[in-house]
Design a protein around this motif. Structure first.
Motif, PDB file in Angstrom:
ATOM      1  N   PRO A  65       0.813  -1.223   0.000  1.00 51.36           N
ATOM      2  CA  PRO A  65       0.000   0.000   0.000  1.00 51.36           C
ATOM      3  C   PRO A  65       0.848   1.277   0.000  1.00 51.36           C
ATOM      4  O   PRO A  65       0.473   2.273  -0.614  1.00 51.36           O
ATOM      5  N   VAL A  66       1.989   1.246   0.676  1.00 49.71           N
ATOM      6  CA  VAL A  66       2.875   2.411   0.695  1.00 49.71           C
ATOM      7  C   VAL A  66       3.392   2.688  -0.719  1.00 49.71           C
ATOM      8  O   VAL A  66       3.396   3.839  -1.177  1.00 49.71           O
ATOM      9  N   VAL A  67       3.784   1.644  -1.423  1.00 48.89           N
ATOM     10  CA  VAL A  67       4.241   1.792  -2.808  1.00 48.89           C
ATOM     11  C   VAL A  67       3.091   2.282  -3.686  1.00 48.89           C
ATOM     12  O   VAL A  67       3.263   3.156  -4.541  1.00 48.89           O
ATOM     13  N   GLY A  68       1.899   1.740  -3.472  1.00 50.00           N
ATOM     14  CA  GLY A  68       0.735   2.152  -4.253  1.00 50.00           C
ATOM     15  C   GLY A  68       0.404   3.627  -4.082  1.00 50.00           C
ATOM     16  O   GLY A  68       0.136   4.334  -5.064  1.00 50.00           O
ATOM     17  N   ILE A  69       0.434   4.095  -2.851  1.00 51.28           N
ATOM     18  CA  ILE A  69       0.171   5.516  -2.585  1.00 51.28           C
ATOM     19  C   ILE A  69       1.255   6.377  -3.236  1.00 51.28           C
ATOM     20  O   ILE A  69       0.969   7.391  -3.887  1.00 51.28           O
ATOM     21  N   THR A  70       2.515   5.965  -3.069  1.00 49.19           N
ATOM     22  CA  THR A  70       3.627   6.720  -3.643  1.00 49.19           C
ATOM     23  C   THR A  70       3.517   6.809  -5.160  1.00 49.19           C
ATOM     24  O   THR A  70       3.676   7.877  -5.751  1.00 49.19           O
ATOM     25  N   LEU A  71       3.250   5.669  -5.813  1.00 49.06           N
ATOM     26  CA  LEU A  71       3.100   5.675  -7.265  1.00 49.06           C
ATOM     27  C   LEU A  71       1.893   6.504  -7.705  1.00 49.06           C
ATOM     28  O   LEU A  71       1.936   7.174  -8.741  1.00 49.06           O
ATOM     29  N   GLY A  72       0.815   6.445  -6.940  1.00 50.48           N
ATOM     30  CA  GLY A  72      -0.363   7.249  -7.269  1.00 50.48           C
ATOM     31  C   GLY A  72      -0.064   8.734  -7.257  1.00 50.48           C
ATOM     32  O   GLY A  72      -0.493   9.479  -8.140  1.00 50.48           O
ATOM     33  N   VAL A  73       0.697   9.158  -6.253  1.00 45.54           N
ATOM     34  CA  VAL A  73       1.041  10.579  -6.150  1.00 45.54           C
ATOM     35  C   VAL A  73       2.041  10.976  -7.225  1.00 45.54           C
ATOM     36  O   VAL A  73       1.870  11.985  -7.916  1.00 45.54           O
ATOM     37  N   VAL A  74       3.099  10.172  -7.396  1.00 38.30           N
ATOM     38  CA  VAL A  74       4.181  10.522  -8.320  1.00 38.30           C
ATOM     39  C   VAL A  74       3.766  10.337  -9.780  1.00 38.30           C
ATOM     40  O   VAL A  74       3.957  11.229 -10.609  1.00 38.30           O
ATOM     41  N   ALA A  75       3.196   9.177 -10.104  1.00 37.32           N
ATOM     42  CA  ALA A  75       2.925   8.852 -11.511  1.00 37.32           C
ATOM     43  C   ALA A  75       1.568   9.349 -11.998  1.00 37.32           C
ATOM     44  O   ALA A  75       1.417   9.693 -13.166  1.00 37.32           O
ATOM     45  N   LEU A  76       0.576   9.400 -11.107  1.00 29.58           N
ATOM     46  CA  LEU A  76      -0.770   9.761 -11.544  1.00 29.58           C
ATOM     47  C   LEU A  76      -1.219  11.136 -11.074  1.00 29.58           C
ATOM     48  O   LEU A  76      -2.322  11.566 -11.395  1.00 29.58           O
ATOM     49  N   GLY A  77      -0.386  11.789 -10.265  1.00 31.45           N
ATOM     50  CA  GLY A  77      -0.740  13.122  -9.796  1.00 31.45           C
ATOM     51  C   GLY A  77      -1.868  13.141  -8.789  1.00 31.45           C
ATOM     52  O   GLY A  77      -2.565  14.154  -8.660  1.00 31.45           O
ATOM     53  N   GLU A  78      -2.066  12.048  -8.063  1.00 32.79           N
ATOM     54  CA  GLU A  78      -3.127  12.005  -7.056  1.00 32.79           C
ATOM     55  C   GLU A  78      -2.763  12.903  -5.876  1.00 32.79           C
ATOM     56  O   GLU A  78      -1.601  13.186  -5.619  1.00 32.79           O
ATOM     57  N   THR A  79      -3.768  13.314  -5.143  1.00 33.21           N
ATOM     58  CA  THR A  79      -3.562  14.181  -3.992  1.00 33.21           C
ATOM     59  C   THR A  79      -3.124  13.360  -2.786  1.00 33.21           C
ATOM     60  O   THR A  79      -3.718  12.325  -2.483  1.00 33.21           O
ATOM     61  N   LEU A  80      -2.104  13.859  -2.112  1.00 34.46           N
ATOM     62  CA  LEU A  80      -1.616  13.205  -0.900  1.00 34.46           C
ATOM     63  C   LEU A  80      -2.296  13.846   0.302  1.00 34.46           C
ATOM     64  O   LEU A  80      -2.256  15.065   0.475  1.00 34.46           O
ATOM     65  N   HIS A  81      -2.942  13.015   1.118  1.00 34.66           N
ATOM     66  CA  HIS A  81      -3.610  13.502   2.318  1.00 34.66           C
ATOM     67  C   HIS A  81      -2.712  13.280   3.528  1.00 34.66           C
ATOM     68  O   HIS A  81      -1.839  12.409   3.512  1.00 34.66           O
ATOM     69  N   TRP A  82      -2.944  14.008   4.600  1.00 34.76           N
ATOM     70  CA  TRP A  82      -2.063  13.972   5.771  1.00 34.76           C
ATOM     71  C   TRP A  82      -1.943  12.582   6.368  1.00 34.76           C
ATOM     72  O   TRP A  82      -0.903  12.200   6.891  1.00 34.76           O
TER      73      TRP A  82
END
Length: 115
Positions: free
Chosen positions: A80-97
């Motif tokens: 899940p940590v990798v998934g969140i990281t890839l979502g933010v970096v590769a897909l431009g998803e918003t990172l929440h606190w």
């Protein structure tokens, strides 16, 4: 596997091969539509099984053999940590606190459990 000292390749081969045989046998009953096992489908399944799932199983079996089952299982918590990281970096998803906080909890848990 770890206490028995079994080599990774035969263990992974039996695991993936057994699953393939079971799926081949039950697919006609669980498929939503008609099943056609054409040569191109069979080749695609074989390639994905060997180079995708098969290599992952060999890698996993090597990790279990080297680290033991409990420490090796902590690797799954990183997905899940990798998934969140890839979502933010590769897909431009918003990172929440709470996502970095959750990632820190996961990494801290892995460090604590591996000692």
């Amino acid at each position: 596997m770890s206490p028995l000292g079994l080599p990774a390749v035969p263990v992974a081969t039996v695991q993936v091969g057994s699953a393939a045989v079971v799926m081949l046998l039950v697919s006609p009953w669980i498929a939503g539509g008609p099943v056609a096992l054409t040569p191109s489908v069979a080749i695609a399944m074989l390639l994905l099984g060997v180079f995708g799932t098969g290599l992952a199983y060999v890698w996993s079996a090597n990790i279990v053999g080297g680290w033991g089952a409990t420490p090796a299982s902590t690797v799954t918590y990183v997905a899940p940590v990798v998934g969140i990281t890839l979502g933010v970096v590769a897909l431009g998803e918003t990172l929440h606190w709470y996502q970095p906080v959750g990632a820190a909890v996961v990494v801290l848990g892995i460090l604590i459990s591996s000692r």
